[in-house]
Enzyme design. Sequence first.
Site, PDB file in Angstrom:
ATOM      1  CG  HIS A   1      45.984  35.929  42.625  1.00 29.52           C
ATOM      2  ND1 HIS A   1      46.755  36.714  43.441  1.00 29.52           N
ATOM      3  CD2 HIS A   1      44.698  36.193  42.937  1.00 29.52           C
ATOM      4  CE1 HIS A   1      45.959  37.426  44.231  1.00 29.52           C
ATOM      5  NE2 HIS A   1      44.707  37.113  43.947  1.00 29.52           N
TER       6      HIS A   1
ATOM      7  CD  GLU B   1      50.011  37.058  44.180  1.00 24.59           C
ATOM      8  OE1 GLU B   1      49.458  37.223  45.275  1.00 24.59           O
ATOM      9  OE2 GLU B   1      49.391  36.802  43.142  1.00 24.59           O
TER      10      GLU B   1
END
Lengths: 376, 290
Positions: free
Chosen positions: B247, B209
Amino acid sequence: MKLYEYLAKEVFARRGIPVPRGGVASTPEEAEARAREVGGPVAVKSQVLAGGRGKAGGITFADTPAQAREAAERLLGTELKGLTIEKVLVEEKLAIRHEIYLGVAIDRSARRPLIIASAKGGINIEEIPEEDIVRRTVDVAVGVEPFVGREIVRRLGLDQAVGKQVADILARLYKVFRANDAELTEINPLVVVEGGRVIAADGRLNVDDEALYRHKELPYVEERTGLEKKIHDLGVSYVALEGDIAVIANGAGITMGTLDTLMYYGGRPANFLDAGGGTGSDEMAAAISLLLETGPSAFLVNIFGGITRCDEVAKALIQARQASGADVPFVIRLVGTNEAEGHRILRENGMEAFRSMAEAAQKVVALASSRASAAS
Amino acid sequence: MAIIVDESTRAVVQGITGHHGSFHTGQMLAFGSAIAAGVAPGRAGQSVHGVPVYDTVEAAREAQDINTSVIFVPAAFAKDAAMEAISAGLKTVVVITEHIPVHDAMELMSLAEREGTTVVGPNTFGICSAGTCKLGIVPNQIFSVGGIGLVARSGTLTYEIVASLTADGLGQSTCVGLGGDRVAGLDFVRVLRRFKDDPQTEAVVMVGEIGGTAEEEAAEYIKTEFNKPVVAYIAGKSAPPGKRMGHAGAIIERGRGTFQSKVEALKAAGTAVAELPWEVPGLVRSALAV
């Protein structure tokens, strides 16, 4: 959490880092008083959480207390880089001879603190040529012993008198970084003034949000506004985007993947909202209600359960939809832990869930575009 | 074979009496993992799903044969728990807990490095070697045994991709969750090194990511040293810069960690990059057929 310059400097001063004489002011009268206390020419600096304040006109100089008052009058209450100036920092104007950059950040690959230094400070670190930057990681079990500072200033090529002060400030800055659970702390510029003293002319201190619970001594600086703050307070991650399809998913990766998938099929996501693992029904329902207030043309919920249980998600969805009374179409994709139970609950309440992300994404894009064309 | 956890893994669950600890102990036992003990200070003598509970990790180790810990304790106590497990000499520590302060993570990684302990996480779904051992919170039913290794920064996206691999008849060796935080015990390169030496693993799926440079570092390693086909999916194509996407580690900072940079680096290393998560199995099949 980012601290304003004046707050970062207060923390620096408590750790023995030299900062300019002066103080913060919320009114022109206070600015005048601060300038009088300083005596002589001052800098009047807008306190907003943005870089490049000087170039944007947020920092001015004043020779007299009356001028400082006028400067504060001009700045206070106006906007700088989209942020309202509520306070100005009034401090002694420094006779700058040389500007240094000194910072401590986190090196993700090394899993350690990272000292970043340059003898060519005063501009953004990204604009300093790579060959002029000195980097060194620190083992937290060892810390910054004096030898680290000696080595850094040697590599910066600073003369002995200045180097000794910079090495000392580095050790103190590292303590600021560790003691405040910082993600980043930075002095840019660290100024060598006429006469050879080294002073932190600016200060940045960003504290790890996850560690705020153990820093009650720090003032809380709220960066978020309106809806962003309301949703964040529910304990979920939210980022506003520009589209019309509201999205809730669980897990950062799948939420990003859901947005990417929507765009792939021609949809435009209105937001990123990661409901996270183990988010309770009440928080989920509240998040859905808040997103509905933004007037989306359709709603996509994408849940692949891990810690999150499908039965809890199903209950939250039903609760939120009933409470809102909104006629926005919901498309639900629900698989994972307690999946059968989740689907049973949804069916019993007249709702249907998809198992395929592709089908759910295409369905919601179709619904959103048909509503958009019906509205136009 | 598999990597990091296998049939020789005997685990202690720290925080076994909590809501998540107890629920997932049941799930791990149902998967077939050897959960030999639990730890919860002040709860010695109790049992959870038939697993005996001890006050400390050392007490658990004295009474039971254990070599690995899986941690479910709240963030404020997670560093202490992980350090306890490392100090007790366990070779692998899996930290499920999210929201751990990043300085705590750096401190525990420093200790783990000195002691030679493998730390999985924090903020991870855990690790699962199909057919033998699962430590963490990933759903049991999605796995099947086979030759695909998987390493990922995100949990739910991994469930998605593992389920699609299983549905396609592509079983897995080990699935490793690196975790979503900025400071983690493992990264793509560290895991690829282990997959390189694992005879069961025939190909690897990387789920990355935006944020950081771990994917770019992996691309460099794949180009120069790795010996098996790799297929990647990178999340966050639509993420705006400077915004934390859930995150702690998923943020484009100062122009670094962009989707484009990662995809270009991986493609230049000969890695197939999927545009959508469910394209992964097809790309794995074609990579294996070459």
